[in-house]
Design a protein around this motif. Structure first.
Motif, PDB file in Angstrom:
ATOM      1  N   GLY A  35      13.677   8.507 -14.347  1.00  0.00           N
ATOM      2  CA  GLY A  35      14.322   9.129 -13.374  1.00  0.00           C
ATOM      3  C   GLY A  35      15.901   8.851 -12.950  1.00  0.00           C
ATOM      4  O   GLY A  35      16.233   7.606 -13.685  1.00  0.00           O
ATOM      5  N   TRP A  36      16.566   9.469 -12.379  1.00  0.00           N
ATOM      6  CA  TRP A  36      17.980   9.196 -11.948  1.00  0.00           C
ATOM      7  C   TRP A  36      17.881   9.359 -10.455  1.00  0.00           C
ATOM      8  O   TRP A  36      17.631  10.308  -9.767  1.00  0.00           O
ATOM      9  CB  TRP A  36      18.817   9.986 -12.641  1.00  0.00           C
ATOM     10  CG  TRP A  36      18.959  10.245 -14.110  1.00  0.00           C
ATOM     11  CD1 TRP A  36      18.148  10.872 -14.809  1.00  0.00           C
ATOM     12  CD2 TRP A  36      20.127   9.510 -14.747  1.00  0.00           C
ATOM     13  NE1 TRP A  36      18.599  10.560 -16.183  1.00  0.00           N
ATOM     14  CE2 TRP A  36      19.794   9.797 -16.254  1.00  0.00           C
ATOM     15  CE3 TRP A  36      20.950   8.592 -14.507  1.00  0.00           C
ATOM     16  CZ2 TRP A  36      20.520   8.993 -17.361  1.00  0.00           C
ATOM     17  CZ3 TRP A  36      21.782   7.794 -15.506  1.00  0.00           C
ATOM     18  CH2 TRP A  36      21.434   8.168 -16.688  1.00  0.00           C
ATOM     19  N   TYR A  37      18.698   8.154  -9.982  1.00  0.00           N
ATOM     20  CA  TYR A  37      19.075   8.211  -8.654  1.00  0.00           C
ATOM     21  C   TYR A  37      20.512   7.890  -8.560  1.00  0.00           C
ATOM     22  O   TYR A  37      21.132   7.480  -9.297  1.00  0.00           O
ATOM     23  CB  TYR A  37      18.319   7.020  -7.793  1.00  0.00           C
ATOM     24  CG  TYR A  37      16.857   6.990  -7.901  1.00  0.00           C
ATOM     25  CD1 TYR A  37      16.161   7.654  -6.767  1.00  0.00           C
ATOM     26  CD2 TYR A  37      16.147   7.212  -9.132  1.00  0.00           C
ATOM     27  CE1 TYR A  37      14.689   7.508  -6.591  1.00  0.00           C
ATOM     28  CE2 TYR A  37      14.687   7.334  -9.152  1.00  0.00           C
ATOM     29  CZ  TYR A  37      14.111   7.516  -8.116  1.00  0.00           C
ATOM     30  OH  TYR A  37      12.786   7.713  -7.851  1.00  0.00           O
ATOM     31  N   ARG A  38      21.116   8.136  -7.420  1.00  0.00           N
ATOM     32  CA  ARG A  38      22.602   8.242  -7.020  1.00  0.00           C
ATOM     33  C   ARG A  38      22.717   7.529  -5.719  1.00  0.00           C
ATOM     34  O   ARG A  38      21.927   7.732  -4.771  1.00  0.00           O
ATOM     35  CB  ARG A  38      23.216   9.405  -7.220  1.00  0.00           C
ATOM     36  CG  ARG A  38      22.869  10.526  -6.252  1.00  0.00           C
ATOM     37  CD  ARG A  38      23.440  11.844  -6.669  1.00  0.00           C
ATOM     38  NE  ARG A  38      23.355  12.745  -5.570  1.00  0.00           N
ATOM     39  CZ  ARG A  38      23.877  14.078  -5.799  1.00  0.00           C
ATOM     40  NH1 ARG A  38      24.394  14.560  -7.034  1.00  0.00           N
ATOM     41  NH2 ARG A  38      23.839  14.826  -4.609  1.00  0.00           N
ATOM     42  N   GLN A  39      23.989   6.732  -5.549  1.00  0.00           N
ATOM     43  CA  GLN A  39      24.248   6.140  -4.371  1.00  0.00           C
ATOM     44  C   GLN A  39      25.840   6.336  -4.219  1.00  0.00           C
ATOM     45  O   GLN A  39      26.495   5.608  -4.930  1.00  0.00           O
ATOM     46  CB  GLN A  39      23.848   4.521  -4.265  1.00  0.00           C
ATOM     47  CG  GLN A  39      24.003   4.023  -3.254  1.00  0.00           C
ATOM     48  CD  GLN A  39      23.469   2.681  -2.907  1.00  0.00           C
ATOM     49  OE1 GLN A  39      23.182   2.098  -4.071  1.00  0.00           O
ATOM     50  NE2 GLN A  39      23.219   2.115  -1.842  1.00  0.00           N
ATOM     51  N   ALA A  40      26.100   6.811  -3.004  1.00  0.00           N
ATOM     52  CA  ALA A  40      27.395   7.115  -2.682  1.00  0.00           C
ATOM     53  C   ALA A  40      27.960   6.053  -1.942  1.00  0.00           C
ATOM     54  O   ALA A  40      26.869   5.334  -1.323  1.00  0.00           O
ATOM     55  CB  ALA A  40      27.856   8.566  -2.197  1.00  0.00           C
ATOM     56  N   PRO A  41      29.161   5.681  -1.664  1.00  0.00           N
ATOM     57  CA  PRO A  41      29.611   4.538  -0.741  1.00  0.00           C
ATOM     58  C   PRO A  41      29.240   4.843   0.440  1.00  0.00           C
ATOM     59  O   PRO A  41      29.356   5.858   1.349  1.00  0.00           O
ATOM     60  CB  PRO A  41      30.983   4.775  -0.918  1.00  0.00           C
ATOM     61  CG  PRO A  41      31.293   5.346  -2.162  1.00  0.00           C
ATOM     62  CD  PRO A  41      30.481   6.129  -2.424  1.00  0.00           C
ATOM     63  N   THR A  90      29.770  12.842  -6.392  1.00  0.00           N
ATOM     64  CA  THR A  90      30.267  11.506  -6.496  1.00  0.00           C
ATOM     65  C   THR A  90      29.463  10.496  -6.072  1.00  0.00           C
ATOM     66  O   THR A  90      29.249  10.463  -4.893  1.00  0.00           O
ATOM     67  CB  THR A  90      31.715  11.538  -6.024  1.00  0.00           C
ATOM     68  OG1 THR A  90      32.713  12.524  -6.549  1.00  0.00           O
ATOM     69  CG2 THR A  90      32.551  10.126  -6.121  1.00  0.00           C
ATOM     70  N   ALA A  91      29.277   9.794  -6.856  1.00  0.00           N
ATOM     71  CA  ALA A  91      28.289   8.549  -6.640  1.00  0.00           C
ATOM     72  C   ALA A  91      27.943   7.632  -7.784  1.00  0.00           C
ATOM     73  O   ALA A  91      28.591   7.863  -9.020  1.00  0.00           O
ATOM     74  CB  ALA A  91      26.970   9.039  -6.392  1.00  0.00           C
ATOM     75  N   VAL A  92      27.541   6.438  -7.723  1.00  0.00           N
ATOM     76  CA  VAL A  92      26.994   5.629  -8.884  1.00  0.00           C
ATOM     77  C   VAL A  92      25.606   6.155  -9.090  1.00  0.00           C
ATOM     78  O   VAL A  92      24.914   6.498  -8.289  1.00  0.00           O
ATOM     79  CB  VAL A  92      26.945   4.249  -8.551  1.00  0.00           C
ATOM     80  CG1 VAL A  92      26.338   3.457  -9.823  1.00  0.00           C
ATOM     81  CG2 VAL A  92      28.392   3.658  -8.260  1.00  0.00           C
ATOM     82  N   TYR A  93      25.430   6.485 -10.392  1.00  0.00           N
ATOM     83  CA  TYR A  93      24.063   7.171 -10.772  1.00  0.00           C
ATOM     84  C   TYR A  93      23.369   6.080 -11.528  1.00  0.00           C
ATOM     85  O   TYR A  93      23.927   5.261 -12.513  1.00  0.00           O
ATOM     86  CB  TYR A  93      24.264   8.172 -11.870  1.00  0.00           C
ATOM     87  CG  TYR A  93      24.781   9.527 -11.014  1.00  0.00           C
ATOM     88  CD1 TYR A  93      23.867  10.665 -10.989  1.00  0.00           C
ATOM     89  CD2 TYR A  93      25.798   9.662 -10.403  1.00  0.00           C
ATOM     90  CE1 TYR A  93      24.219  11.786 -10.312  1.00  0.00           C
ATOM     91  CE2 TYR A  93      26.399  10.739  -9.913  1.00  0.00           C
ATOM     92  CZ  TYR A  93      25.633  11.876  -9.758  1.00  0.00           C
ATOM     93  OH  TYR A  93      25.811  12.775  -9.036  1.00  0.00           O
ATOM     94  N   TYR A  94      22.202   5.708 -11.188  1.00  0.00           N
ATOM     95  CA  TYR A  94      21.167   4.671 -11.699  1.00  0.00           C
ATOM     96  C   TYR A  94      19.955   5.335 -12.363  1.00  0.00           C
ATOM     97  O   TYR A  94      19.193   6.281 -11.762  1.00  0.00           O
ATOM     98  CB  TYR A  94      20.548   3.813 -10.792  1.00  0.00           C
ATOM     99  CG  TYR A  94      21.857   3.030  -9.930  1.00  0.00           C
ATOM    100  CD1 TYR A  94      22.201   1.911 -10.209  1.00  0.00           C
ATOM    101  CD2 TYR A  94      22.469   3.522  -8.668  1.00  0.00           C
ATOM    102  CE1 TYR A  94      23.180   1.033  -9.808  1.00  0.00           C
ATOM    103  CE2 TYR A  94      23.454   2.693  -8.131  1.00  0.00           C
ATOM    104  CZ  TYR A  94      23.913   1.709  -8.537  1.00  0.00           C
ATOM    105  OH  TYR A  94      24.747   0.881  -7.887  1.00  0.00           O
TER     106      TYR A  94
END
Length: 121
Positions: A35-41, A90-94
């Protein structure tokens, strides 16, 4: 051990598209869900999409109709096609890998280093 390496992030204007890739290596034979997860500041890490080895998919409501997750089991690689991008994407995608069987559930123990996606107005 499982290693995950993401690529494909970058800067794109609103309405544009990007494709993220995640390649798994190491002891990846028993991975069932990716899967893909994301985290914005300042935000928590949230689900974007998951996919089983059989091709079943699950998406966050915020990306349905815009993002598409796919995988190549032979290459141990998962992709995220992102269309109609918005600044709120906009985020870092993990990338995440899970030895469990649940399409909808907690993430697995294996994470990539993350790739930055920035969408400008």
């Amino acid at each position: 051990q499982v290693q995950l390496v993401e690529s494909g992030g970058g800067l794109v204007q609103a309405g544009g598209s990007l494709r993220l890739s995640c390649a798994a290596s190491g002891n990846s034979f028993s991975i069932h869900v990716m899967g893909w997860y994301r985290q914005a500041p300042g935000k928590q890490r949230d689900l974007v999409a998951t996919i089983t080895s059989g091709g079943s998919t699950n998406y966050a409501d915020s990306v349905k109709g815009r993002f598409s997750i796919s995988r190549d089991n032979a290459k141990n690689t998962v992709y995220l096609h992102m269309n109609s991008l918005k600044p709120e994407d906009t985020a870092v995608y993990y990338c995440n890998a899970n030895r469990g069987q649940l399409l909808i559930g907690p993430p697995g123990d294996y994470w990539g280093q993350g790739t930055q996606v920035t969408v400008s107005s």
